[in-house]
Design a protein around this motif. Structure first.
Motif, PDB file in Angstrom:
ATOM      1  N   ILE A  13       0.849  -1.191   0.000  1.00  0.00           N
ATOM      2  CA  ILE A  13       0.000   0.000   0.000  1.00  0.00           C
ATOM      3  C   ILE A  13       0.884   1.241   0.000  1.00  0.00           C
ATOM      4  CG2 ILE A  13      -1.840   1.247   1.189  1.00  0.00           C
ATOM      5  CD1 ILE A  13      -2.637  -1.507   0.167  1.00  0.00           C
ATOM      6  N   MET A  14       0.646   2.120  -0.951  1.00  0.00           N
ATOM      7  CA  MET A  14       1.352   3.400  -1.007  1.00  0.00           C
ATOM      8  C   MET A  14       0.358   4.522  -0.734  1.00  0.00           C
ATOM      9  SD  MET A  14       3.725   5.053  -4.050  1.00  0.00           S
ATOM     10  CE  MET A  14       2.415   5.550  -5.168  1.00  0.00           C
ATOM     11  N   ALA A  15       0.657   5.352   0.260  1.00  0.00           N
ATOM     12  CA  ALA A  15      -0.174   6.522   0.570  1.00  0.00           C
ATOM     13  C   ALA A  15       0.598   7.781   0.197  1.00  0.00           C
ATOM     14  CB  ALA A  15      -0.532   6.543   2.053  1.00  0.00           C
ATOM     15  N   THR A  16      -0.069   8.727  -0.460  1.00  0.00           N
ATOM     16  CA  THR A  16       0.581   9.983  -0.851  1.00  0.00           C
ATOM     17  C   THR A  16      -0.231  11.163  -0.336  1.00  0.00           C
ATOM     18  OG1 THR A  16      -0.578  10.369  -2.942  1.00  0.00           O
ATOM     19  CG2 THR A  16       1.288   8.839  -2.992  1.00  0.00           C
ATOM     20  N   GLY A  52       2.221  -0.945 -12.583  1.00  0.00           N
ATOM     21  CA  GLY A  52       1.264  -1.932 -12.095  1.00  0.00           C
ATOM     22  C   GLY A  52       0.479  -1.507 -10.881  1.00  0.00           C
ATOM     23  N   GLY A  53       0.463  -0.235 -10.570  1.00  0.00           N
ATOM     24  CA  GLY A  53      -0.289   0.232  -9.411  1.00  0.00           C
ATOM     25  C   GLY A  53      -1.746   0.468  -9.730  1.00  0.00           C
ATOM     26  N   ARG A  54      -2.595   0.344  -8.724  1.00  0.00           N
ATOM     27  CA  ARG A  54      -4.030   0.615  -8.880  1.00  0.00           C
ATOM     28  C   ARG A  54      -4.448   1.636  -7.843  1.00  0.00           C
ATOM     29  NH1 ARG A  54      -8.847  -0.948  -6.507  1.00  0.00           N
ATOM     30  NH2 ARG A  54      -7.848  -2.464  -5.103  1.00  0.00           N
ATOM     31  N   VAL A  55      -5.001   2.751  -8.304  1.00  0.00           N
ATOM     32  CA  VAL A  55      -5.462   3.778  -7.368  1.00  0.00           C
ATOM     33  C   VAL A  55      -6.731   3.279  -6.684  1.00  0.00           C
ATOM     34  CG1 VAL A  55      -6.275   6.145  -7.102  1.00  0.00           C
ATOM     35  CG2 VAL A  55      -4.432   5.638  -8.725  1.00  0.00           C
ATOM     36  N   VAL A  56      -6.634   3.030  -5.399  1.00  0.00           N
ATOM     37  CA  VAL A  56      -7.782   2.523  -4.636  1.00  0.00           C
ATOM     38  C   VAL A  56      -8.760   3.649  -4.357  1.00  0.00           C
ATOM     39  CG1 VAL A  56      -8.480   1.440  -2.463  1.00  0.00           C
ATOM     40  CG2 VAL A  56      -6.369   0.720  -3.606  1.00  0.00           C
ATOM     41  N   LYS A  57      -8.221   4.801  -3.959  1.00  0.00           N
ATOM     42  CA  LYS A  57      -9.090   5.950  -3.714  1.00  0.00           C
ATOM     43  C   LYS A  57      -8.261   7.227  -3.765  1.00  0.00           C
ATOM     44  CE  LYS A  57     -10.213   4.468   0.454  1.00  0.00           C
ATOM     45  NZ  LYS A  57     -10.798   4.367   1.814  1.00  0.00           N
ATOM     46  N   ASP A 113     -13.886  -2.554  -4.331  1.00  0.00           N
ATOM     47  CA  ASP A 113     -12.659  -1.977  -4.875  1.00  0.00           C
ATOM     48  C   ASP A 113     -11.798  -1.341  -3.784  1.00  0.00           C
ATOM     49  OD1 ASP A 113     -13.278  -2.681  -7.469  1.00  0.00           O
ATOM     50  OD2 ASP A 113     -14.379  -0.813  -7.856  1.00  0.00           O
ATOM     51  N   ASP A 114     -12.287  -1.359  -2.562  1.00  0.00           N
ATOM     52  CA  ASP A 114     -11.600  -0.683  -1.464  1.00  0.00           C
ATOM     53  C   ASP A 114     -10.734  -1.658  -0.672  1.00  0.00           C
ATOM     54  OD1 ASP A 114     -10.820   1.377   0.115  1.00  0.00           O
ATOM     55  OD2 ASP A 114     -12.790   1.777   0.997  1.00  0.00           O
ATOM     56  N   LEU A 115      -9.722  -1.126   0.004  1.00  0.00           N
ATOM     57  CA  LEU A 115      -8.865  -1.899   0.901  1.00  0.00           C
ATOM     58  C   LEU A 115      -8.938  -1.274   2.291  1.00  0.00           C
ATOM     59  CD1 LEU A 115      -5.686  -2.388  -1.334  1.00  0.00           C
ATOM     60  CD2 LEU A 115      -7.614  -3.958  -1.034  1.00  0.00           C
ATOM     61  N   LEU A 116      -9.059  -2.113   3.300  1.00  0.00           N
ATOM     62  CA  LEU A 116      -9.232  -1.632   4.668  1.00  0.00           C
ATOM     63  C   LEU A 116      -8.278  -2.370   5.607  1.00  0.00           C
ATOM     64  CD1 LEU A 116     -13.136  -1.826   4.710  1.00  0.00           C
ATOM     65  CD2 LEU A 116     -11.762   0.215   4.220  1.00  0.00           C
ATOM     66  N   GLY A 117      -8.188  -1.880   6.837  1.00  0.00           N
ATOM     67  CA  GLY A 117      -7.425  -2.589   7.858  1.00  0.00           C
ATOM     68  C   GLY A 117      -6.227  -1.810   8.371  1.00  0.00           C
ATOM     69  N   ASP A 118      -5.563  -2.383   9.378  1.00  0.00           N
ATOM     70  CA  ASP A 118      -4.413  -1.725   9.998  1.00  0.00           C
ATOM     71  C   ASP A 118      -3.285  -1.481   9.002  1.00  0.00           C
ATOM     72  OD1 ASP A 118      -5.570  -1.497  12.439  1.00  0.00           O
ATOM     73  OD2 ASP A 118      -4.601  -3.256  13.331  1.00  0.00           O
ATOM     74  N   GLY A 119      -3.120  -2.394   8.055  1.00  0.00           N
ATOM     75  CA  GLY A 119      -2.054  -2.219   7.077  1.00  0.00           C
ATOM     76  C   GLY A 119      -2.209  -0.946   6.274  1.00  0.00           C
ATOM     77  N   VAL A 120      -3.452  -0.578   5.963  1.00  0.00           N
ATOM     78  CA  VAL A 120      -3.734   0.662   5.247  1.00  0.00           C
ATOM     79  C   VAL A 120      -3.475   1.862   6.157  1.00  0.00           C
ATOM     80  CG1 VAL A 120      -5.512   2.005   4.057  1.00  0.00           C
ATOM     81  CG2 VAL A 120      -5.416  -0.484   3.787  1.00  0.00           C
ATOM     82  N   ASN A 121      -3.917   1.746   7.422  1.00  0.00           N
ATOM     83  CA  ASN A 121      -3.704   2.841   8.377  1.00  0.00           C
ATOM     84  C   ASN A 121      -2.225   3.110   8.597  1.00  0.00           C
ATOM     85  OD1 ASN A 121      -6.470   2.988   8.691  1.00  0.00           O
ATOM     86  ND2 ASN A 121      -6.492   1.640  10.483  1.00  0.00           N
ATOM     87  N   VAL A 122      -1.422   2.043   8.669  1.00  0.00           N
ATOM     88  CA  VAL A 122       0.021   2.211   8.866  1.00  0.00           C
ATOM     89  C   VAL A 122       0.631   2.940   7.672  1.00  0.00           C
ATOM     90  CG1 VAL A 122       2.233   0.990   9.010  1.00  0.00           C
ATOM     91  CG2 VAL A 122       0.312   0.278  10.443  1.00  0.00           C
ATOM     92  N   ALA A 123       0.212   2.595   6.450  1.00  0.00           N
ATOM     93  CA  ALA A 123       0.726   3.286   5.264  1.00  0.00           C
ATOM     94  C   ALA A 123       0.452   4.780   5.352  1.00  0.00           C
ATOM     95  CB  ALA A 123       0.110   2.698   4.004  1.00  0.00           C
ATOM     96  N   ALA A 124      -0.753   5.143   5.796  1.00  0.00           N
ATOM     97  CA  ALA A 124      -1.103   6.563   5.924  1.00  0.00           C
ATOM     98  C   ALA A 124      -0.237   7.248   6.969  1.00  0.00           C
ATOM     99  CB  ALA A 124      -2.580   6.699   6.282  1.00  0.00           C
ATOM    100  N   ARG A 125       0.033   6.557   8.088  1.00  0.00           N
ATOM    101  CA  ARG A 125       0.881   7.139   9.143  1.00  0.00           C
ATOM    102  C   ARG A 125       2.334   7.237   8.681  1.00  0.00           C
ATOM    103  NH1 ARG A 125      -3.019   9.707  11.462  1.00  0.00           N
ATOM    104  NH2 ARG A 125      -4.537   8.393  12.539  1.00  0.00           N
ATOM    105  N   LEU A 126       2.795   6.281   7.886  1.00  0.00           N
ATOM    106  CA  LEU A 126       4.159   6.363   7.343  1.00  0.00           C
ATOM    107  C   LEU A 126       4.279   7.574   6.428  1.00  0.00           C
ATOM    108  CD1 LEU A 126       4.831   2.606   6.482  1.00  0.00           C
ATOM    109  CD2 LEU A 126       5.856   3.911   8.359  1.00  0.00           C
ATOM    110  N   GLN A 127       3.225   7.814   5.644  1.00  0.00           N
ATOM    111  CA  GLN A 127       3.227   8.998   4.778  1.00  0.00           C
ATOM    112  C   GLN A 127       3.387  10.262   5.611  1.00  0.00           C
ATOM    113  OE1 GLN A 127       1.371  12.396   4.346  1.00  0.00           O
ATOM    114  NE2 GLN A 127      -0.330  10.961   4.426  1.00  0.00           N
ATOM    115  N   ALA A 128       2.683  10.347   6.731  1.00  0.00           N
ATOM    116  CA  ALA A 128       2.774  11.541   7.583  1.00  0.00           C
ATOM    117  C   ALA A 128       4.157  11.684   8.218  1.00  0.00           C
ATOM    118  CB  ALA A 128       1.700  11.485   8.667  1.00  0.00           C
ATOM    119  N   SER A 129       4.879  10.556   8.345  1.00  0.00           N
ATOM    120  CA  SER A 129       6.212  10.590   8.951  1.00  0.00           C
ATOM    121  C   SER A 129       7.308  10.891   7.937  1.00  0.00           C
ATOM    122  CB  SER A 129       6.510   9.239   9.619  1.00  0.00           C
ATOM    123  OG  SER A 129       5.583   8.964  10.644  1.00  0.00           O
TER     124      SER A 129
END
Length: 577
Positions: A13-16, A52-57, A113-129
């Protein structure tokens, strides 16, 4: 009822997120949205789909992208940052589009088409870091990288992410604009680990309290973003081992260590703490705290906050001593920042100008050093008379302070100094809003508490003002002189004139406005001898002193009756109207 099967799969998961998007949109919404649309079409979408990336949202100015390969995700992130840097390099620094990118590898829940869970939340927090223009990846991602990219990431150690229970081992892209010599030196110089406090009672069932103290200190220190704090899981690995202090420091990669112990005797408890320089083993600070166990958790909270605040002050002093040993020609951004702080705390005639020069050097060497921008704004006001500064200086200081917050919204110091700029602009509602944000980010910062108390005093809310100021003094019993100026102002408004005079006398090398406050205190309390002495000093320093000019321009007060109180004192002292 039929239990529906939850679909899970392993995903990268990549968060931008665009840095400072709201600020840019507020300044020029049409240009900002147009640029965002162009970059999305010319850089973001092609790079993501091409690997090969897919924009989830899409989430406003950010996105969540899924990849099947960690290598492809990291390649994509690097390509995005490089392409954006090339596209934006001719833009003014404040107008550049910079991305923060975080990447995690984890098991996720698939819901349509959505992805959920702690793994997604961690990606978002890594982006903030991540640094502006940077990439922060989880250790699980780093382990998948090949030789081409594995060396382009610097070990960030274990960090605590907001609302994530376990610490996460992270790596930072070495070529990010903010990851240069100055940023890496900051991390090295201000790194600290808190070793598990020893339970001197020996009973294993009492370890919960000593462990709680340790973890609370770690959490409290982590709120100061100028410190790199080792996670508890790493610190606790040395419990019960007779490892040399310097060896622990080397293994954890830290400059400072905190150790301590807890001893309980009946209804009393003693907590001892020490700050140690890891390389030399030198004790930089130590203290102990004796308390009644009427409420064990309230005691834990009180002592922890005091220890944290004192530790930060001692670390800042130790860092400053190191910086002052170096010739100015060899200094990097952080050393210039520290020297600027030294001059900001000084009262010599040239200190404000020198502080401004030091902070300017710091931001020139590291344009993403948020706190240096904040102090640059403050020093600009200081050298032009704070609230008496010309309108263009007040506007410039506000722009710089806002930029600092945009660079790092989670740095409480940036929020605090933006609030202080608003105070000097007499925008008291905005000042209170940002002081509250600073306090929510870091309730252990004594500076925020005292400045919030000072604001309440300026607004006539005196009972609450003294609560905040008293708590700030408790957390920082060795405060800088400006604490006394804030206290003196509040005490004068309360009518405690002798106490106000005593506080103001703590200020070294007082200027005209400090002398004016002091002479008003003595006049209100009837100390005629002191009035004569201070009035002579004031008129010698400022022969054209005017009571009305001081009341209207020298006092940052919200209410007319508060200004009248100072006017009365100055006129009683026999000063010109």
């Amino acid at each position: 009822m039929v239990n529906e099967r939850v679909e899970r799969r392993l995903a990268v998961i990549m968060a931008t997120d665009v840095v400072g998007f709201s600020r840019m949109a507020e300044a020029d919404e049409i240009r900002t949205l147009g640029t965002m649309k162009r970059l999305q079409a010319s850089i973001l979408s092609p790079e993501i789909t091409g690997r090969g990336g897919r924009v989830v949202k899409l989430m406003g100015d950010g996105s969540l992208v899924a990849f099947n390969s960690a290598v492809e995700a990291v390649d994509c992130a690097i390509a995005l940052q490089q392409a954006l840097a090339s596209d934006q390099h001719q833009q003014p620094p404040d107008d550049r589009f910079l991305l923060r990118i975080g990447i995690n590898l984890a098991d996720v829940v698939v819901e349509g088409d959505d992805l959920l869970g702690d793994g997604v939340n961690v990606a978002a927090r890594l982006q903030a870091s991540a640094a502006p223009g940077g990439i922060c990846i989880a250790d699980a991602v780093h382990r998948q990288l090949g030789a081409k990219n594995i060396k382009t990431f610097l070990d960030g150690g274990e960090i605590n992410l907001k609302n994530i229970l376990r610490p996460v081992h992270v790596w930072h892209w070495a070529e990010a604009p903010a990851i240069g010599p100055s940023a890496s030196q900051i991390a090295a110089r201000t790194s600290i680990a808190v070793l598990p406090f020893e339970n001197l009672n020996g009973a294993p069932d009492q370890d919960f309290f000593s462990d709680g103290i340790t973890e609370d200190i770690i959490g409290g220190l982590a709120r100061f973003r100028s410190l790199a704090v080792t996670a508890a899981s790493s610190s606790f690995s040395f419990r019960g081992k007779t490892t040399d202090i310097s060896e622990i420091g080397r293994k954890l990669g830290v400059t400072y260590l905190v150790e301590g112990n807890v001893r309980r005797a009946g209804a009393r408890i003693r907590i001892s703490a020490r700050l140690i320089e890891a390389a030399s083993g030198a004790h930089l600070w130590s203290d102990h705290y004796d308390r009644d166990l009427t409420d064990i958790f309230a005691v834990q909270d009180e002592v922890t906050r005091t220890i944290v605040s004192l530790l930060v002050g001692q670390i800042e002093s130790a860092d400053l001593r190191q910086a002052l040993r170096k010739p100015a020609t060899s200094l990097a951004a952080y050393e210039y920042f520290l020297r600027g702080q030294m001059h900001m705390r000084g009262y010599a005639p040239d200190d404000n100008r020198l502080a401004h020069a030091m902070f300017k050097e710091a931001v020139d060497r590291d344009p993403h050093f948020a706190l240096a921008h904040s102090y640059l704004a403050l020093s600009d006001l200081a050298r032009h008379g704070y609230g008496n500064a010309p309108p263009e200086i007040l506007d410039e200081a506000l722009a710089i302070a806002r930029k600092a917050v945009a660079l790092d919204e989670s740095e409480g110091g940036c929020q605090r100094l933006l609030a202080l700029v608003h105070v000097n602009r007499r925008e008291f509602d905005l000042a209170e809003r940002h002081y509250r944000r600073a306090y929510l980010i870091n309730p252990n910062d004594a500076n925020t508490l005292v400045q919030m108390g000072g604001l309440y005093a300026r607004r006539g809310n005196l009972a609450e003002a003294m609560e905040w100021i008293d708590e700030g003094f408790r957390l920082n019993p060795f405060p800088p002189p400006w604490y006394s100026a804030t206290l003196g102002n509040a005490l004068y408004i309360l009518g405690r004139f002798d106490e106000a005079a005593a506080a103001l006398k703590e200020l070294p090398n007082p200027g005209a406005f400090t002398l004016a406050r002091l002479v008003a205190c003595h006049a209100q309390s009837g100390n005629t001898a002191a009035v004569e002495k201070i009035r002579r000093q004031l008129l010698q320093l400022k022969p054209d002193f005017s009571t009305e000019d001081f009341v209207q321009h020298g006092l940052l007060l919200e209410q007319d009756e508060l200004r009248d109180l100072f006017r009365q004192g100055l006129l009683k002292a026999g000063l010109p109207a």
